[in-house]
Enzyme design. Structure first.
Site, short mmCIF file in Angstrom:
data_model
loop_
_atom_site.label_atom_id
_atom_site.label_comp_id
_atom_site.label_asym_id
_atom_site.label_seq_id
_atom_site.Cartn_x
_atom_site.Cartn_y
_atom_site.Cartn_z
N ASP A 44 0.82 -1.21 0.00
CA ASP A 44 0.00 0.00 0.00
C ASP A 44 0.85 1.26 0.00
OD1 ASP A 44 -2.33 -1.42 -0.09
OD2 ASP A 44 -2.80 -1.21 2.04
N GLU A 115 -5.14 10.19 4.67
CA GLU A 115 -5.62 11.05 5.75
C GLU A 115 -4.74 12.27 5.92
OE1 GLU A 115 -2.32 9.02 7.09
OE2 GLU A 115 -4.17 7.82 6.96
N THR A 155 -9.13 2.42 6.55
CA THR A 155 -8.61 1.13 7.01
C THR A 155 -7.13 1.19 7.35
OG1 THR A 155 -8.15 0.45 4.74
CG2 THR A 155 -10.29 -0.18 5.65
N ASN A 158 -6.31 5.52 10.47
CA ASN A 158 -7.61 5.75 11.11
C ASN A 158 -8.10 4.52 11.87
OD1 ASN A 158 -10.39 7.19 11.28
ND2 ASN A 158 -10.85 5.26 10.24
N LEU A 159 -7.96 3.35 11.28
CA LEU A 159 -8.43 2.13 11.92
C LEU A 159 -7.60 1.82 13.16
CD1 LEU A 159 -10.32 -0.31 11.91
CD2 LEU A 159 -8.70 -1.47 10.39
N SER A 160 -6.28 2.03 13.08
CA SER A 160 -5.43 1.75 14.23
C SER A 160 -5.70 2.71 15.39
CB SER A 160 -3.95 1.82 13.83
OG SER A 160 -3.56 3.15 13.52
#
Length: 255
Positions: A44, A115, A155, A158-160
Site C-alpha cells: 500500500d 488522511e 482502514t 484511522n483504523l489503528s
C-alpha cells in the site's frame, strides 16, 4: 475488451524488483509516460507513492501485492496480466486537500489520499478547536492528535486509532481523535464528504502541533483546513472479485 498498454513500477524490495524483471521479460510494456495503465508492484505504501507521482495524469493504477500490507492491491499473479487489466473495474477516489498556516504565517498546501493528521510535537498534549463548515463544533479537544480520513484511508492509520471503517459509497469522511484526554468520552464523528474541517491550535508556542497530508509534513501549525478536492480524480483498478468496496466491507468482519 481491448488490452490497455501498461508500464511497471516497483517498490525498492528484492521481491518487487524480481517480479518487475520477470513481468518485463514476459510481456511487452509501454513507456511510462505514454502507458494507459500503471502496474504497481509492492504494498500500500507504493500504491500511495504511485498515485501521488501520477496524480496530474489521472492514469489508472493497477496494484499487485508484493509487500506486507496490500489492502489497495490485487493478488500477485504473473499469468494473463493483460487480460486481467482489460477486465479490471475502475474505482475513482478524490483526495483531501490540506491548507496549513504556521505560527510564523507561512502557508502550505498538500494532497492526502489516506488522511490528514495533526500530531503533538512535544510532551505536552495538543489543544485543538474544531469547526465544520464555519461552525464551531468543539471549543477545545485535548489529545495527542486528530485526523480526517478518506474512505480508502479509513482502514489505515484511522483504523489503528479506533476510527470507523467507511464504505466508499457512503460519501463520508472520518474525523478521528488520537488518545483523547478531554472530552474523555468523545470518539470522533462521521462527516459529509463535502464538509470543510478547520482546526485551530491553542497555546501553539507551549503545545506545538504538526500537520501531515500522507507524506507532506508541516511543523508548528496554527490553523489547518481540510476538504475533499473533487477536481482531482484518482483511478484505481481492481479485479472484479477483489474490488475495493468489497474489501472495505469484509475488513469490518475480521476477527
Amino acid at each position: 475488451m481491448s488490452t490497455p498498454s501498461f508500464a511497471l513500477v516497483a517498490s525498492d524490495t528484492a521481491e518487487a524488483r524480481d517480479a518487475k524483471a520477470r513481468l518485463e521479460a514476459r510481456y511487452a510494456t509501454a513507456d511510462i509516460d505514454a502507458s494507459e495503465v500503471i502496474v504497481a508492484l509492492g504494498g500500500d505504501g507504493l500504491m500511495l507513492e504511485t498515485l501521488h507521482r501520477f496524480i496530474d495524469r489521472s492514469v489508472p493504477i493497477y496494484g499487485m501485492n508484493c509487500g506486507t500490507v496490500g489492502f489497495m492491491m490485487n493478488q500477485y499473479e504473473e499469468e494473463r496480466l493483460p487480460e486481467r487489466l482489460a477486465a479490471a473495474q475502475q474505482v475513482t477516489l478524490h483526495p483531501l486537500r490540506m491548507h496549513a498556516t504556521t505560527v510564523k504565517g507561512a502557508e502550505a498546501d498538500a494532497l492526502a489520499i489516506n488522511e490528514v493528521s495533526l500530531l503533538r510535537e512535544s510532551r505536552q498534549a495538543a489543544k485543538i478547536g474544531i469547526s465544520i463548515d464555519g461552525v464551531k463544533r468543539m471549543e477545545e479537544l485535548i489529545c495527542d492528535g486528530i485526523m480526517v480520513a478518506t474512505p480508502a484511508g479509513s482502514t489505515a492509520y484511522n483504523l489503528s486509532a479506533h476510527g470507523p471503517i467507511v464504505p466508499l459509497a457512503a460519501q463520508l469522511l472520518a474525523l478521528t481523535p488520537i488518545s483523547v484526554f478531554r472530552p474523555r468520552r468523545w470518539r470522533g464523528a462521521l462527516l459529509p464528504a463535502r464538509a470543510e474541517v478547520t482546526f485551530e491550535i491553542h497555546e501553539s508556542a507551549k503545545r506545538p502541533v504538526s500537520a501531515t497530508a500522507d507524506f507532506t509534513e508541516v511543523r508548528d501549525v496554527a490553523r489547518v483546513t481540510v476538504r475533499e478536492d473533487q477536481s482531482v480524480d484518482l483511478n484505481l483498478l481492481f479485479d472484479p472479485e477483489h474490488n475495493l468496496e468489497e474489501r472495505i466491507i469484509k475488513e469490518q468482519f475480521q476477527p
